[in-house]
Design a protein around this motif. Sequence first.
Motif, PDB file in Angstrom:
ATOM      1  N   TYR A  52       0.787  -1.228   0.000  1.00  0.00           N
ATOM      2  CA  TYR A  52       0.000   0.000   0.000  1.00  0.00           C
ATOM      3  C   TYR A  52       0.821   1.282   0.000  1.00  0.00           C
ATOM      4  O   TYR A  52       0.353   2.310  -0.470  1.00  0.00           O
ATOM      5  CB  TYR A  52      -0.913   0.018   1.235  1.00  0.00           C
ATOM      6  CG  TYR A  52      -2.107  -0.869   1.104  1.00  0.00           C
ATOM      7  CD1 TYR A  52      -3.185  -0.509   0.316  1.00  0.00           C
ATOM      8  CD2 TYR A  52      -2.153  -2.097   1.759  1.00  0.00           C
ATOM      9  CE1 TYR A  52      -4.290  -1.327   0.188  1.00  0.00           C
ATOM     10  CE2 TYR A  52      -3.249  -2.929   1.641  1.00  0.00           C
ATOM     11  CZ  TYR A  52      -4.318  -2.533   0.854  1.00  0.00           C
ATOM     12  OH  TYR A  52      -5.397  -3.350   0.711  1.00  0.00           O
ATOM     13  N   GLY A  53       2.013   1.239   0.583  1.00  0.00           N
ATOM     14  CA  GLY A  53       2.786   2.467   0.698  1.00  0.00           C
ATOM     15  C   GLY A  53       4.261   2.219   0.504  1.00  0.00           C
ATOM     16  O   GLY A  53       4.756   1.090   0.674  1.00  0.00           O
ATOM     17  N   VAL A  54       5.006   3.289   0.176  1.00  0.00           N
ATOM     18  CA  VAL A  54       6.446   3.179  -0.019  1.00  0.00           C
ATOM     19  C   VAL A  54       7.091   4.509   0.336  1.00  0.00           C
ATOM     20  O   VAL A  54       6.542   5.573   0.055  1.00  0.00           O
ATOM     21  CB  VAL A  54       6.782   2.771  -1.473  1.00  0.00           C
ATOM     22  CG1 VAL A  54       6.201   3.761  -2.482  1.00  0.00           C
ATOM     23  CG2 VAL A  54       8.286   2.616  -1.669  1.00  0.00           C
ATOM     24  N   SER A  55       8.252   4.432   0.991  1.00  0.00           N
ATOM     25  CA  SER A  55       9.012   5.626   1.353  1.00  0.00           C
ATOM     26  C   SER A  55      10.480   5.259   1.417  1.00  0.00           C
ATOM     27  O   SER A  55      10.877   4.383   2.186  1.00  0.00           O
ATOM     28  CB  SER A  55       8.547   6.163   2.711  1.00  0.00           C
ATOM     29  OG  SER A  55       9.364   7.230   3.163  1.00  0.00           O
ATOM     30  N   ASN A  56      11.290   5.895   0.581  1.00  0.00           N
ATOM     31  CA  ASN A  56      12.735   5.657   0.566  1.00  0.00           C
ATOM     32  C   ASN A  56      13.079   4.172   0.431  1.00  0.00           C
ATOM     33  O   ASN A  56      13.990   3.663   1.090  1.00  0.00           O
ATOM     34  CB  ASN A  56      13.377   6.223   1.840  1.00  0.00           C
ATOM     35  CG  ASN A  56      13.187   7.714   1.963  1.00  0.00           C
ATOM     36  OD1 ASN A  56      13.295   8.459   0.988  1.00  0.00           O
ATOM     37  ND2 ASN A  56      12.887   8.186   3.170  1.00  0.00           N
ATOM     38  N   GLY A  57      12.333   3.471  -0.414  1.00  0.00           N
ATOM     39  CA  GLY A  57      12.604   2.056  -0.681  1.00  0.00           C
ATOM     40  C   GLY A  57      11.948   1.098   0.270  1.00  0.00           C
ATOM     41  O   GLY A  57      11.954  -0.119   0.031  1.00  0.00           O
ATOM     42  N   GLN A  58      11.364   1.583   1.380  1.00  0.00           N
ATOM     43  CA  GLN A  58      10.655   0.723   2.328  1.00  0.00           C
ATOM     44  C   GLN A  58       9.204   0.579   1.882  1.00  0.00           C
ATOM     45  O   GLN A  58       8.481   1.560   1.784  1.00  0.00           O
ATOM     46  CB  GLN A  58      10.711   1.298   3.738  1.00  0.00           C
ATOM     47  CG  GLN A  58      10.011   0.449   4.788  1.00  0.00           C
ATOM     48  CD  GLN A  58      10.014   1.085   6.175  1.00  0.00           C
ATOM     49  OE1 GLN A  58      10.413   2.236   6.337  1.00  0.00           O
ATOM     50  NE2 GLN A  58       9.566   0.329   7.166  1.00  0.00           N
ATOM     51  N   VAL A  72       3.525   4.840   5.126  1.00  0.00           N
ATOM     52  CA  VAL A  72       4.860   4.850   5.719  1.00  0.00           C
ATOM     53  C   VAL A  72       5.537   6.169   5.385  1.00  0.00           C
ATOM     54  O   VAL A  72       5.357   6.717   4.301  1.00  0.00           O
ATOM     55  CB  VAL A  72       5.705   3.663   5.215  1.00  0.00           C
ATOM     56  CG1 VAL A  72       5.835   3.680   3.686  1.00  0.00           C
ATOM     57  CG2 VAL A  72       7.082   3.631   5.879  1.00  0.00           C
ATOM     58  N   SER A  73       6.296   6.689   6.346  1.00  0.00           N
ATOM     59  CA  SER A  73       7.059   7.918   6.139  1.00  0.00           C
ATOM     60  C   SER A  73       8.293   7.875   7.023  1.00  0.00           C
ATOM     61  O   SER A  73       8.186   7.811   8.248  1.00  0.00           O
ATOM     62  CB  SER A  73       6.217   9.152   6.495  1.00  0.00           C
ATOM     63  OG  SER A  73       6.990  10.340   6.430  1.00  0.00           O
ATOM     64  N   SER A  74       9.467   7.857   6.387  1.00  0.00           N
ATOM     65  CA  SER A  74      10.745   7.889   7.121  1.00  0.00           C
ATOM     66  C   SER A  74      10.804   6.839   8.222  1.00  0.00           C
ATOM     67  O   SER A  74      11.212   7.123   9.357  1.00  0.00           O
ATOM     68  CB  SER A  74      10.972   9.293   7.706  1.00  0.00           C
ATOM     69  OG  SER A  74      10.973  10.268   6.685  1.00  0.00           O
ATOM     70  N   GLY A  75      10.363   5.631   7.923  1.00  0.00           N
ATOM     71  CA  GLY A  75      10.454   4.526   8.861  1.00  0.00           C
ATOM     72  C   GLY A  75       9.264   4.350   9.772  1.00  0.00           C
ATOM     73  O   GLY A  75       9.130   3.305  10.423  1.00  0.00           O
ATOM     74  N   GLN A  76       8.371   5.353   9.860  1.00  0.00           N
ATOM     75  CA  GLN A  76       7.162   5.226  10.669  1.00  0.00           C
ATOM     76  C   GLN A  76       6.060   4.593   9.831  1.00  0.00           C
ATOM     77  O   GLN A  76       5.647   5.151   8.812  1.00  0.00           O
ATOM     78  CB  GLN A  76       6.700   6.587  11.187  1.00  0.00           C
ATOM     79  CG  GLN A  76       5.459   6.510  12.074  1.00  0.00           C
ATOM     80  CD  GLN A  76       4.965   7.870  12.536  1.00  0.00           C
ATOM     81  OE1 GLN A  76       5.338   8.904  11.970  1.00  0.00           O
ATOM     82  NE2 GLN A  76       4.126   7.888  13.564  1.00  0.00           N
ATOM     83  N   VAL A  77       5.574   3.443  10.261  1.00  0.00           N
ATOM     84  CA  VAL A  77       4.552   2.689   9.536  1.00  0.00           C
ATOM     85  C   VAL A  77       3.223   2.865  10.263  1.00  0.00           C
ATOM     86  O   VAL A  77       3.163   2.788  11.488  1.00  0.00           O
ATOM     87  CB  VAL A  77       4.913   1.194   9.469  1.00  0.00           C
ATOM     88  CG1 VAL A  77       3.867   0.416   8.684  1.00  0.00           C
ATOM     89  CG2 VAL A  77       6.301   1.008   8.862  1.00  0.00           C
ATOM     90  N   VAL A  78       2.157   3.091   9.522  1.00  0.00           N
ATOM     91  CA  VAL A  78       0.838   3.259  10.134  1.00  0.00           C
ATOM     92  C   VAL A  78      -0.178   2.370   9.440  1.00  0.00           C
ATOM     93  O   VAL A  78      -0.017   1.998   8.275  1.00  0.00           O
ATOM     94  CB  VAL A  78       0.367   4.728  10.081  1.00  0.00           C
ATOM     95  CG1 VAL A  78       1.338   5.632  10.825  1.00  0.00           C
ATOM     96  CG2 VAL A  78       0.182   5.207   8.641  1.00  0.00           C
TER      97      VAL A  78
END
Length: 410
Positions: free
Chosen positions: A306-312, A352-358
Amino acid sequence: MDRSKKMVVLAWAAAVCIAASGCGDDEDTAAAPATATPTATQVATPRATQSPTTTAAVPATPTATPMPTQVATPGATQSPTTTAAVPATPTATPTPTQVATPTATQSPTTNAASHAFSWTAAGGMIDLGTLGGTLSEAWGVDNGQVVGDSFVASGLHAFSWTQAGGMVDLGTLGGAASVARGVSNGQVVGWSNLAGDSSFHAFSWMPAGGMIDLGTLGGTNSEAYGVSNDQVVGESGIAVSTPFAYHAFSWTPAGGMIDLGGTNSRAWGVDNGQVVGETDYHAFSWTPAGGMIDLGTLGGTGSEAYGVSNGQVVGGSSIAGNAAYHAFSWTPAGGMVDLGTLGGTFSRAIGVSSGQVVGQSSLGSGAYHAFSWTPAGGMIDLGTLGILSGESSAATGASNGQVVGWSAPP
């Protein structure tokens, strides 16, 4: 339950597929909005059948799973195929109507099914109010700008909310309903009914230009779910003889709408050119250089990203034996990691944003609550806006520590 509320619950279940047993084979049917034209009450809205209890933190120890096998990028079916760009002709939309910024009392004026919220570690969960109706939900956030949808007299309308300006109605493409799902640098994306309400198209909205129709891949309907640096992603019906076939797309102002291939695929998120989503019941990651890569599962038969941020990459997957459905985090180096739950058998990571997953997780009591997960703190229950049993919440987006979603109100 009256008919309109029943449609609300059914539509939310179809769009987010929140079920303790996971999605299984009904994901394809539930999450394929291109198969039916929504009425004003059929645009994805939250279910209100879950209940909260506690807001105590429940750490979830990540469990590493084997690295997924990268699937070689297929030929023309899964590498992006350029389709004739559908001109993005701006469609006149109503001037945004400003709604007063809600107070910090967190008390809505009506007994609604859900209200959009903003949560921070310092301030807790704040009710963002509605556009005057009885329901709202937030789906995306970027640098303090929150987007989602709220009921008005004609049905659901997309909104943009800021601390300074409150909740603003973004209008529609001429039909009765619209929904906002993502935001980046002021650009809001989602989908809207067209005039006559017989079809719906993905849109891009900017303060200067209003709402623009992004067209389709040749089918009748399309929906946009995510945006990053002018790149919009979602799903669209395609021009084939098979009814209800749809493909993930990527859209840019220069290139128009591009078919990313896959089998009944949809793209849920994008970050710096990396697109993530689901095809044939498996999570995928797509890049221009590598094409579409299967991210595998946590041991079960299905997964979604569902989400992606900086490869995560984050999403949800069935576990071994399809006994439960758990949120996951995936990186190229570590593969797919099970993030656990808040004590129940279901969880799903939505942003996800900068390692914080919700996302959302079930509790041992059977209630469903919004969560925030970090490597240091594990999974933390964000609670709800309500105070009674039988209430629920879900976190759908994060940006710089600000989490947004929807919750049953007091």
